[in-house]
Write a protein that holds these residues in place. Structure first.
Motif, PDB file in Angstrom:
ATOM      1  N   PRO A  87      42.638  59.221  64.839  1.00 20.52           N
ATOM      2  CA  PRO A  87      43.958  59.524  65.380  1.00 20.52           C
ATOM      3  C   PRO A  87      44.442  58.437  66.317  1.00 20.52           C
ATOM      4  O   PRO A  87      43.647  57.770  66.982  1.00 20.52           O
ATOM      5  N   ILE A  88      45.738  58.220  66.345  1.00 23.98           N
ATOM      6  CA  ILE A  88      46.345  57.224  67.223  1.00 23.98           C
ATOM      7  C   ILE A  88      46.638  57.882  68.572  1.00 23.98           C
ATOM      8  O   ILE A  88      47.298  58.917  68.635  1.00 23.98           O
ATOM      9  N   GLN A  89      46.150  57.308  69.628  1.00 21.18           N
ATOM     10  CA  GLN A  89      46.316  57.891  70.942  1.00 21.18           C
ATOM     11  C   GLN A  89      47.026  56.904  71.864  1.00 21.18           C
ATOM     12  O   GLN A  89      46.936  55.705  71.693  1.00 21.18           O
ATOM     13  N   SER A  90      47.737  57.434  72.806  1.00 24.27           N
ATOM     14  CA  SER A  90      48.351  56.630  73.858  1.00 24.27           C
ATOM     15  C   SER A  90      48.223  57.392  75.158  1.00 24.27           C
ATOM     16  O   SER A  90      47.720  58.511  75.191  1.00 24.27           O
ATOM     17  N   SER A  91      48.705  56.802  76.225  1.00 26.31           N
ATOM     18  CA  SER A  91      48.622  57.468  77.525  1.00 26.31           C
ATOM     19  C   SER A  91      49.534  58.675  77.589  1.00 26.31           C
ATOM     20  O   SER A  91      49.350  59.555  78.422  1.00 26.31           O
ATOM     21  N   LYS A  92      50.529  58.755  76.699  1.00 26.13           N
ATOM     22  CA  LYS A  92      51.494  59.846  76.757  1.00 26.13           C
ATOM     23  C   LYS A  92      51.304  60.875  75.659  1.00 26.13           C
ATOM     24  O   LYS A  92      51.601  62.035  75.847  1.00 26.13           O
ATOM     25  N   THR A  93      50.816  60.448  74.503  1.00 25.53           N
ATOM     26  CA  THR A  93      50.805  61.386  73.379  1.00 25.53           C
ATOM     27  C   THR A  93      49.656  61.076  72.455  1.00 25.53           C
ATOM     28  O   THR A  93      49.071  59.997  72.475  1.00 25.53           O
ATOM     29  N   LYS A  94      49.334  62.048  71.636  1.00 26.81           N
ATOM     30  CA  LYS A  94      48.329  61.900  70.592  1.00 26.81           C
ATOM     31  C   LYS A  94      48.989  62.271  69.272  1.00 26.81           C
ATOM     32  O   LYS A  94      49.504  63.375  69.119  1.00 26.81           O
ATOM     33  N   ILE A  95      49.003  61.339  68.345  1.00 25.11           N
ATOM     34  CA  ILE A  95      49.678  61.567  67.077  1.00 25.11           C
ATOM     35  C   ILE A  95      48.707  62.194  66.092  1.00 25.11           C
ATOM     36  O   ILE A  95      47.694  61.603  65.742  1.00 25.11           O
ATOM     37  N   GLY A  96      49.031  63.395  65.655  1.00 25.41           N
ATOM     38  CA  GLY A  96      48.249  64.046  64.612  1.00 25.41           C
ATOM     39  C   GLY A  96      46.899  64.507  65.121  1.00 25.41           C
ATOM     40  O   GLY A  96      46.626  64.575  66.318  1.00 25.41           O
ATOM     41  N   SER A  97      46.013  64.854  64.211  1.00 30.43           N
ATOM     42  CA  SER A  97      44.668  65.281  64.524  1.00 30.43           C
ATOM     43  C   SER A  97      43.716  64.618  63.540  1.00 30.43           C
ATOM     44  O   SER A  97      44.121  64.103  62.511  1.00 30.43           O
ATOM     45  N   LEU A  98      42.444  64.636  63.877  1.00 28.18           N
ATOM     46  CA  LEU A  98      41.449  63.968  63.048  1.00 28.18           C
ATOM     47  C   LEU A  98      41.287  64.719  61.734  1.00 28.18           C
ATOM     48  O   LEU A  98      40.949  65.891  61.718  1.00 28.18           O
ATOM     49  N   LYS A  99      41.547  64.045  60.610  1.00 27.31           N
ATOM     50  CA  LYS A  99      41.408  64.656  59.298  1.00 27.31           C
ATOM     51  C   LYS A  99      40.162  64.112  58.625  1.00 27.31           C
ATOM     52  O   LYS A  99      39.884  62.915  58.679  1.00 27.31           O
ATOM     53  N   ARG A 100      39.420  64.985  57.995  1.00 32.06           N
ATOM     54  CA  ARG A 100      38.163  64.595  57.404  1.00 32.06           C
ATOM     55  C   ARG A 100      38.175  64.782  55.894  1.00 32.06           C
ATOM     56  O   ARG A 100      38.876  65.625  55.359  1.00 32.06           O
ATOM     57  N   GLN A 101      37.361  63.956  55.233  1.00 31.00           N
ATOM     58  CA  GLN A 101      37.164  64.122  53.811  1.00 31.00           C
ATOM     59  C   GLN A 101      36.448  65.432  53.541  1.00 31.00           C
ATOM     60  O   GLN A 101      35.757  65.984  54.398  1.00 31.00           O
ATOM     61  N   LYS A 102      36.623  65.931  52.325  1.00 35.59           N
ATOM     62  CA  LYS A 102      35.976  67.175  51.939  1.00 35.59           C
ATOM     63  C   LYS A 102      34.729  66.881  51.106  1.00 35.59           C
ATOM     64  O   LYS A 102      34.634  65.864  50.431  1.00 35.59           O
ATOM     65  N   LYS A 103      33.789  67.788  51.171  1.00 35.42           N
ATOM     66  CA  LYS A 103      32.629  67.722  50.296  1.00 35.42           C
ATOM     67  C   LYS A 103      33.055  68.108  48.885  1.00 35.42           C
ATOM     68  O   LYS A 103      33.910  68.980  48.697  1.00 35.42           O
ATOM     69  N   VAL A 104      32.453  67.470  47.890  1.00 36.05           N
ATOM     70  CA  VAL A 104      32.793  67.726  46.495  1.00 36.05           C
ATOM     71  C   VAL A 104      31.553  68.208  45.758  1.00 36.05           C
ATOM     72  O   VAL A 104      30.478  67.598  45.871  1.00 36.05           O
ATOM     73  N   GLU A 105      31.694  69.306  45.029  1.00 39.25           N
ATOM     74  CA  GLU A 105      30.595  69.834  44.226  1.00 39.25           C
ATOM     75  C   GLU A 105      31.105  70.136  42.819  1.00 39.25           C
ATOM     76  O   GLU A 105      32.152  70.767  42.653  1.00 39.25           O
ATOM     77  N   LEU A 106      30.387  69.655  41.829  1.00 35.75           N
ATOM     78  CA  LEU A 106      30.697  69.972  40.438  1.00 35.75           C
ATOM     79  C   LEU A 106      30.079  71.326  40.127  1.00 35.75           C
ATOM     80  O   LEU A 106      28.863  71.453  40.029  1.00 35.75           O
ATOM     81  N   VAL A 107      30.909  72.362  39.983  1.00 33.95           N
ATOM     82  CA  VAL A 107      30.396  73.723  39.855  1.00 33.95           C
ATOM     83  C   VAL A 107      30.285  74.188  38.415  1.00 33.95           C
ATOM     84  O   VAL A 107      29.597  75.173  38.131  1.00 33.95           O
ATOM     85  N   ALA A 108      30.951  73.522  37.477  1.00 35.47           N
ATOM     86  CA  ALA A 108      30.862  73.945  36.080  1.00 35.47           C
ATOM     87  C   ALA A 108      31.247  72.806  35.158  1.00 35.47           C
ATOM     88  O   ALA A 108      32.073  71.956  35.503  1.00 35.47           O
ATOM     89  N   GLU A 109      30.640  72.799  33.996  1.00 38.85           N
ATOM     90  CA  GLU A 109      30.945  71.810  32.970  1.00 38.85           C
ATOM     91  C   GLU A 109      30.741  72.453  31.602  1.00 38.85           C
ATOM     92  O   GLU A 109      29.722  73.103  31.362  1.00 38.85           O
ATOM     93  N   PHE A 110      31.720  72.281  30.713  1.00 40.61           N
ATOM     94  CA  PHE A 110      31.656  72.903  29.398  1.00 40.61           C
ATOM     95  C   PHE A 110      32.001  71.867  28.327  1.00 40.61           C
ATOM     96  O   PHE A 110      32.810  70.977  28.556  1.00 40.61           O
ATOM     97  N   ASN A 111      31.406  72.029  27.165  1.00 37.87           N
ATOM     98  CA  ASN A 111      31.756  71.160  26.040  1.00 37.87           C
ATOM     99  C   ASN A 111      31.903  71.957  24.750  1.00 37.87           C
ATOM    100  O   ASN A 111      31.635  71.458  23.656  1.00 37.87           O
ATOM    101  N   GLU A 112      32.349  73.220  24.865  1.00 36.98           N
ATOM    102  CA  GLU A 112      32.486  74.082  23.697  1.00 36.98           C
ATOM    103  C   GLU A 112      33.575  73.636  22.725  1.00 36.98           C
ATOM    104  O   GLU A 112      33.591  74.054  21.580  1.00 36.98           O
ATOM    105  N   HIS A 113      34.510  72.801  23.169  1.00 35.40           N
ATOM    106  CA  HIS A 113      35.544  72.322  22.251  1.00 35.40           C
ATOM    107  C   HIS A 113      34.952  71.442  21.148  1.00 35.40           C
ATOM    108  O   HIS A 113      35.491  71.386  20.040  1.00 35.40           O
ATOM    109  N   ASN A 114      33.870  70.726  21.479  1.00 36.69           N
ATOM    110  CA  ASN A 114      33.238  69.816  20.515  1.00 36.69           C
ATOM    111  C   ASN A 114      34.236  68.821  19.930  1.00 36.69           C
ATOM    112  O   ASN A 114      34.149  68.434  18.760  1.00 36.69           O
ATOM    113  N   SER A 115      35.194  68.434  20.729  1.00 37.99           N
ATOM    114  CA  SER A 115      36.218  67.469  20.321  1.00 37.99           C
ATOM    115  C   SER A 115      36.906  66.977  21.586  1.00 37.99           C
ATOM    116  O   SER A 115      36.605  67.444  22.687  1.00 37.99           O
TER     117      SER A 115
END
Length: 353
Positions: free
Chosen positions: A278-306
């Motif tokens: 976050p960008i900070q100054s003596s008067k203000t703080k712009i926004g808040s700290l944003k973090r990346q999310k964890k990623v999990e592959l929960v399902a995979e299918f290949n029933e189309h066979n194409s």
């Protein structure tokens, strides 16, 4: 499951895209014959035997039309289309009852490369249109007046960078999907063999945050034979972002040219890396700290066979549909134990009469 209800669109070449409007009672088709057709439902959406009537048909481009998408009805009845003629066009339905000809409002031209996918933002983000081109540039246009949609300006532009794992030879397929939930503005982009999630940082710049690939650990992946599968290297052909509906995590699905459908779970974690300080100054703080999310592959299918070309979530983000070259639409739903399973198959076995 019920089979498809077929009707003859009378397109003179391959139909390349089909899109429902917000309410599901209107349908837009686009084709390699350079035409767009609008269809109106003649029966209730829940009817077991729906029928469609042609509302309007016109030559919209000078080459094959790749995609068509509806805008939110809050802003009127309008669509956008992209074509191999290197243009994106925005069309509006006239208010006059005695006219069914759609009006061309805006032409967005690309001098060197054609646009591969387009999508309007969710309505809470205003009236914006994202488009991604064949050379990996994502642009976002915004209407300057939601009452008069004839003026659109470029508000954002950034390049989709390829990593070694994302690149798949000289062929490039790009697709995109907006985060439908309120909160942080984000967009998922399919590029090569992976999909990437871009989010705005605290100063409003788009940053690559998460990468969705087949190599993520922690997946429950069952192939058509019921065995654990790990088929890598397929191009991502479509990406769909599910409505959150109050869940503490997000779901994104991808389809692949090698025949796989994958579902990813994105969730917050205390050890996630920050997107930007976050960008900070003596008067203000712009926004808040944003973090990346964890990623999990929960399902995979290949029933189309194409090759699988499209994935789409239902309105609550609980059922995923996929379609491929096997001529079927397959539906996937999570059990109470969060294990994803097939819940039905729709097959198109006979041509329209």
């Amino acid at each position: 499951m019920e089979s498809f209800v077929a009707f003859n669109t009378k397109h003179q070449d391959l139909i390349l895209d089909v899109a429902y409007n917000f309410y599901g009672n209107r349908l837009a088709t686009c084709s390699a014959d350079h035409k767009i057709k609008i269809w109106d439902s003649k029966s209730e959406p829940s009817s077991p035997d729906p029928s469609w009537s042609l509302s309007c048909s016109w030559k919209a481009h000078d080459a094959s039309i790749l995609k068509v998408t509806w805008g939110h009805p809050e802003f009127g009845q309008f669509i956008a289309s992209c074509s191999l003629d290197r243009t994106v066009k925005i069309w509006e339905e006239p208010n006059q009852k005695n006219s069914n000809q759609w009006t061309l409002l805006q032409v967005i031209s690309s001098d060197l490369f054609y646009v591969q996918d387009i999508q309007f933002t969710p309505s809470h983000l205003g009236l914006k249109l994202a488009l991604v081109s064949s050379h990996g540039i994502l642009r976002i246009y915004e209407s300057t007046n939601v009452v008069n949609l004839s003026k659109w300006i470029l508000v954002d532009e950034f390049e989709i960078f390829y990593t070694n794992s994302a690149s798949s030879g000289s062929q490039k397929i790009h697709c995109l999907a907006w985060n439908p939930d309120r909160g942080q503005e984000a967009i998922a982009v399919g590029c090569g063999s992976v999909a990437k999630v871009y989010r705005k940082d605290v100063v409003g710049k788009w940053k690559e945050c998460e990468v969705l690939s087949e190599g993520i650990d922690g997946a429950s992946m069952m192939g058509s034979s019921g065995s654990l599968s790990r088929n890598v290297g397929g191009l991502v052909t479509d990406v769909a972002w599910a409505n959150g509906m109050g869940r503490s995590y997000q779901l994104i699905a991808t389809s692949n040219k090698n025949g796989f459908v994958r579902i990813y779970k994105l969730f917050d974690s205390s050890d996630s890396k920050p997107i930007a300080q976050p960008i900070q100054s003596s008067k203000t703080k712009i926004g808040s700290l944003k973090r990346q999310k964890k990623v999990e592959l929960v399902a995979e299918f290949n029933e189309h066979n194409s090759e699988v070309w499209r994935v789409e979530w239902n309105v609550t983000g609980t059922i995923l549909s996929s379609c491929g070259d096997d001529g079927s639409v397959r539906l996937w739903k999570a059990s109470y134990l969060d294990g994803w399973k097939s819940m039905g198959v729709l097959k198109a076995e006979s041509p329209p009469s």
